[in-house]
Write a protein that holds these residues in place. Structure first.
Motif, mmCIF file in Angstrom:
data_model
loop_
_atom_site.group_PDB
_atom_site.id
_atom_site.type_symbol
_atom_site.label_atom_id
_atom_site.label_comp_id
_atom_site.label_asym_id
_atom_site.label_seq_id
_atom_site.Cartn_x
_atom_site.Cartn_y
_atom_site.Cartn_z
ATOM 1 N N PRO A 104 -29.467 -25.268 -26.196
ATOM 2 C CA PRO A 104 -30.075 -25.871 -25.008
ATOM 3 C C PRO A 104 -29.112 -26.866 -24.378
ATOM 4 N N SER A 105 -29.345 -27.182 -23.101
ATOM 5 C CA SER A 105 -28.465 -28.174 -22.473
ATOM 6 C C SER A 105 -29.280 -29.200 -21.691
ATOM 7 N N ILE A 106 -29.127 -29.251 -20.358
ATOM 8 C CA ILE A 106 -29.626 -30.415 -19.621
ATOM 9 C C ILE A 106 -31.145 -30.577 -19.698
ATOM 10 N N ASP A 107 -31.898 -29.517 -19.400
ATOM 11 C CA ASP A 107 -33.357 -29.676 -19.348
ATOM 12 C C ASP A 107 -34.035 -29.613 -20.712
ATOM 13 N N LEU A 108 -33.533 -28.761 -21.588
ATOM 14 C CA LEU A 108 -34.356 -28.383 -22.732
ATOM 15 C C LEU A 108 -33.942 -28.972 -24.077
ATOM 16 N N THR A 109 -32.844 -29.752 -24.085
ATOM 17 C CA THR A 109 -32.396 -30.335 -25.350
ATOM 18 C C THR A 109 -33.503 -31.114 -26.055
ATOM 19 N N SER A 110 -34.284 -31.859 -25.283
ATOM 20 C CA SER A 110 -35.270 -32.740 -25.930
ATOM 21 C C SER A 110 -36.522 -31.996 -26.392
ATOM 22 N N VAL A 111 -36.730 -30.757 -25.946
ATOM 23 C CA VAL A 111 -38.011 -30.107 -26.271
ATOM 24 C C VAL A 111 -37.909 -28.872 -27.171
ATOM 25 N N ILE A 112 -36.720 -28.309 -27.304
ATOM 26 C CA ILE A 112 -36.595 -27.134 -28.176
ATOM 27 C C ILE A 112 -36.311 -27.623 -29.598
ATOM 28 N N THR A 113 -37.294 -27.485 -30.476
ATOM 29 C CA THR A 113 -37.119 -27.932 -31.860
ATOM 30 C C THR A 113 -37.433 -26.770 -32.787
ATOM 31 N N ASN A 114 -37.013 -26.916 -34.037
ATOM 32 C CA ASN A 114 -37.309 -25.866 -35.023
ATOM 33 C C ASN A 114 -38.805 -25.636 -35.185
ATOM 34 N N GLU A 115 -39.576 -26.753 -35.220
ATOM 35 C CA GLU A 115 -41.033 -26.626 -35.386
ATOM 36 C C GLU A 115 -41.615 -25.818 -34.240
ATOM 37 N N PHE A 116 -41.173 -26.178 -33.026
ATOM 38 C CA PHE A 116 -41.692 -25.489 -31.846
ATOM 39 C C PHE A 116 -41.356 -24.002 -31.905
ATOM 40 N N LEU A 117 -40.124 -23.680 -32.291
ATOM 41 C CA LEU A 117 -39.722 -22.269 -32.330
ATOM 42 C C LEU A 117 -40.495 -21.515 -33.400
ATOM 43 N N ASN A 118 -40.607 -22.151 -34.595
ATOM 44 C CA ASN A 118 -41.312 -21.477 -35.691
ATOM 45 C C ASN A 118 -42.763 -21.198 -35.348
ATOM 46 N N SER A 119 -43.379 -22.118 -34.591
ATOM 47 C CA SER A 119 -44.778 -21.857 -34.254
ATOM 48 C C SER A 119 -44.904 -20.879 -33.076
ATOM 49 N N SER A 120 -43.904 -20.864 -32.190
ATOM 50 C CA SER A 120 -43.985 -19.945 -31.044
ATOM 51 C C SER A 120 -43.611 -18.521 -31.419
ATOM 52 N N ILE A 121 -42.539 -18.367 -32.175
ATOM 53 C CA ILE A 121 -42.081 -17.028 -32.577
ATOM 54 C C ILE A 121 -41.782 -17.059 -34.078
ATOM 55 N N PRO A 122 -42.787 -16.843 -34.920
ATOM 56 C CA PRO A 122 -42.578 -16.955 -36.369
ATOM 57 C C PRO A 122 -41.753 -15.799 -36.928
ATOM 58 N N GLY A 123 -41.243 -15.985 -38.147
ATOM 59 C CA GLY A 123 -40.606 -14.882 -38.863
ATOM 60 C C GLY A 123 -39.127 -14.703 -38.587
ATOM 61 N N LYS A 124 -38.518 -15.642 -37.875
ATOM 62 C CA LYS A 124 -37.075 -15.556 -37.621
ATOM 63 C C LYS A 124 -36.423 -16.851 -38.093
ATOM 64 N N LYS A 125 -35.089 -16.814 -38.216
ATOM 65 C CA LYS A 125 -34.363 -18.051 -38.556
ATOM 66 C C LYS A 125 -33.673 -18.580 -37.317
ATOM 67 N N TYR A 126 -33.765 -19.891 -37.090
ATOM 68 C CA TYR A 126 -33.201 -20.463 -35.871
ATOM 69 C C TYR A 126 -32.094 -21.460 -36.179
ATOM 70 N N PHE A 127 -31.078 -21.437 -35.351
ATOM 71 C CA PHE A 127 -30.021 -22.446 -35.385
ATOM 72 C C PHE A 127 -29.961 -23.072 -33.994
ATOM 73 N N ILE A 128 -30.356 -24.352 -33.917
ATOM 74 C CA ILE A 128 -30.375 -25.032 -32.619
ATOM 75 C C ILE A 128 -29.187 -25.979 -32.542
ATOM 76 N N ASP A 129 -28.412 -25.884 -31.478
ATOM 77 C CA ASP A 129 -27.237 -26.740 -31.344
ATOM 78 C C ASP A 129 -27.095 -27.133 -29.868
ATOM 79 N N SER A 130 -27.547 -28.334 -29.526
ATOM 80 C CA SER A 130 -27.485 -28.742 -28.116
ATOM 81 C C SER A 130 -26.042 -28.818 -27.627
ATOM 82 N N LEU A 131 -25.812 -28.319 -26.415
ATOM 83 C CA LEU A 131 -24.483 -28.434 -25.801
ATOM 84 C C LEU A 131 -24.260 -29.825 -25.233
#
Ligand code: TXA
Ligand code: MG
Length: 414
Positions: A330-357
């Protein structure tokens, strides 16, 4: 032929290198207080000056793979190590205007007042203000009788590209070798450009004899390439200096400067900017670029509404796919809102690596290539989703690299 070299990595200390304020004009040599740094740079300079081999070194933009611009075999070895098509012309790096005059134009008797005689007037404001730094200009190839450049450096064109880098390690290496150094980015062709010695080693281990490790390249994208010989003048490649910098510093000749926007060229056409003809800047993982919608009413969307749109696109891309491990940058808009918890609850069953630019242009630019490489080479993800930014300021260079990394079929507006 060169796949079995053993690649040495020598660390240097950039803070031990000092230039006089006029060194980029008169060519005076730096002082280097750290003996190890001096020894490493002398060794690298010897390879550049006296052999057909290449050396990787840091610049302020990205790491370069350097060889003598004057020597066909050195230039061939650059193309070979990178596996780069040889119809792509290279930038010659010089440490001073004095060196440009002596080593490329073969003229030794310049006085201060005619130091800039080989450089068309249209460039004078730009180079007086932006050199040393991430600005590359096109000059007419010197007349045959004077020209010392290898034809392979210019890919046979009637112009050549040149810049004076600001990174002290790069400047010292060029000054000590007293040779113009042809240097594309020190990555394997098609991979993201390297911003650290580790990136270079990953791509070129065993293919080059030496990497000078001077820490990370802090600008993070390549130099801005401008053509002041065409009318109107052109910005051929957005880079470390913004379009706005060029317009405001160049003077009235540059007010009409146009940005090269063609994305493809005919197979037999000469290549003027990279990635027009060949794949570029891309990791092995699939890259999907999500571009914020610029329509006026879309700009009024709240961050949460943008987040929902972003996630819905990711969902539809990955729910029915084989992708298991997913990177999100994520970058300017979404860095503060894309989190592992949010991703796991929105799209379960995958592994996520989040790295803000990052959330501002300069930071995003500095992190861009390193983040793509980290997701790809260290996290081994299957797919990388990147939040794009508006194409103003640093955004022009950032989006130029990201569009090429993703390719036209993998860009989505959200
Ligand atoms: O920041 C940089 O410029 C880095 C570091 C290592 O200095 N170098 C770099 O080189 O990015 P390379 O070879 O990847 O990019 C050279 C750029 C390309 O866009 C190429 O098409 C353009 O310069 N170029 C070189 N000679 C040219 C010419 N005669 N006419 C038009 N474009 C030229
Ligand atoms: Mg490159």
């Amino acid at each position: 032929m060169h796949s079995n070299l053993s690649t040495r990595v020598l660390k240097v200390d950039p803070s031990s290198i000092h230039f006089s304020p006029l060194a980029h004009l008169d060519g005076s040599l730096p002082t280097i207080s750290d003996p190890k740094t001096k020894e490493a740079l002398l060794e690298a300079a010897r390879i550049i000056r006296d052999t057909d081999e290449t050396v990787a070194f840091p610049t302020e933009t990205v790491y370069g793979l350097g060889g003598s611009s004057l020597n066909d075999n050195s230039v061939l070895n650059i193309y070979k190590a990178k596996n780069r098509p040889s119809d792509n012309p290279l930038i010659s790096h010089v440490s001073s205007i004095d060196q440009l005059n002596r080593t490329i134009y073969g003229v030794n008797d310049f006085k201060d007042e005619n130091l800039l005689n080989n450089i068309p007037k249209i460039y004078h404001n730009l180079i007086k203000n932006l050199w040393p730094g991430p600005l590359t200009i096109l000059l007419p190839t010197p007349p045959h009788s004077q020209n010392t450049l290898s034809k392979l450096t210019t890919a046979g064109q009637c112009t050549f590209a040149v810049r004076i880098p600001s990174n002290p390690v790069a400047r010292a290496l060029i000054a000590l070798s007293d040779t113009p150094i042809a240097a594309p980015s020190a990555n394997s062709s098609t991979r993201p450009s390297p911003t650290s010695a580790a990136h270079v080693l990953h791509d070129l281990n065993g293919k080059i004899p030496l990497i000078i490790d001077g820490g990370s390249a802090n600008v993070g994208v390549e130099s801005t390439v401008v053509d002041g010989l065409s009318s109107p003048p052109m910005l051929l490649r957005p880079g470390g200096f913004t379009y706005e910098n060029i317009i405001s510093i160049g003077g009235e000749d540059w007010i009409n400067c146009k940005v090269e926007r063609r994305r493809t060229v005919a197979p037999d056409e000469k290549v003027r900017t990279p990635g027009m003809k060949y794949k570029h800047y891309s990791p092995s993982a699939k890259v999907i670029l999500l571009i914020p919608n610029e329509e006026e009413n879309e700009n009024l969307l709240s961050i949460n509404e943008r987040k929902e749109k972003f996630i819905n696109i990711i969902k539809s891309e990955i729910e029915s796919s084989e992708f298991r491990k997913i990177a999100i940058l994520p970058s300017i808009d979404l860095t503060s809102v894309i989190t592992n918890e949010f991703l796991n609850s929105s799209i379960p069953g995958k592994k996520y690596f989040i790295d803000s630019l990052g959330t501002d242009g300069e930071t995003i630019q500095a992190n861009l290539f390193a983040s793509l490489r980290k997701a790809d080479e260290e996290e081994s993800v299957d797919v990388i989703f990147v939040e794009g930014i508006r194409e103003v300021g640093e955004g022009l260079a950032v989006m130029n690299r990201l569009r090429k990394a993703a390719g036209p079929d993998n860009t989505v507006i959200f």
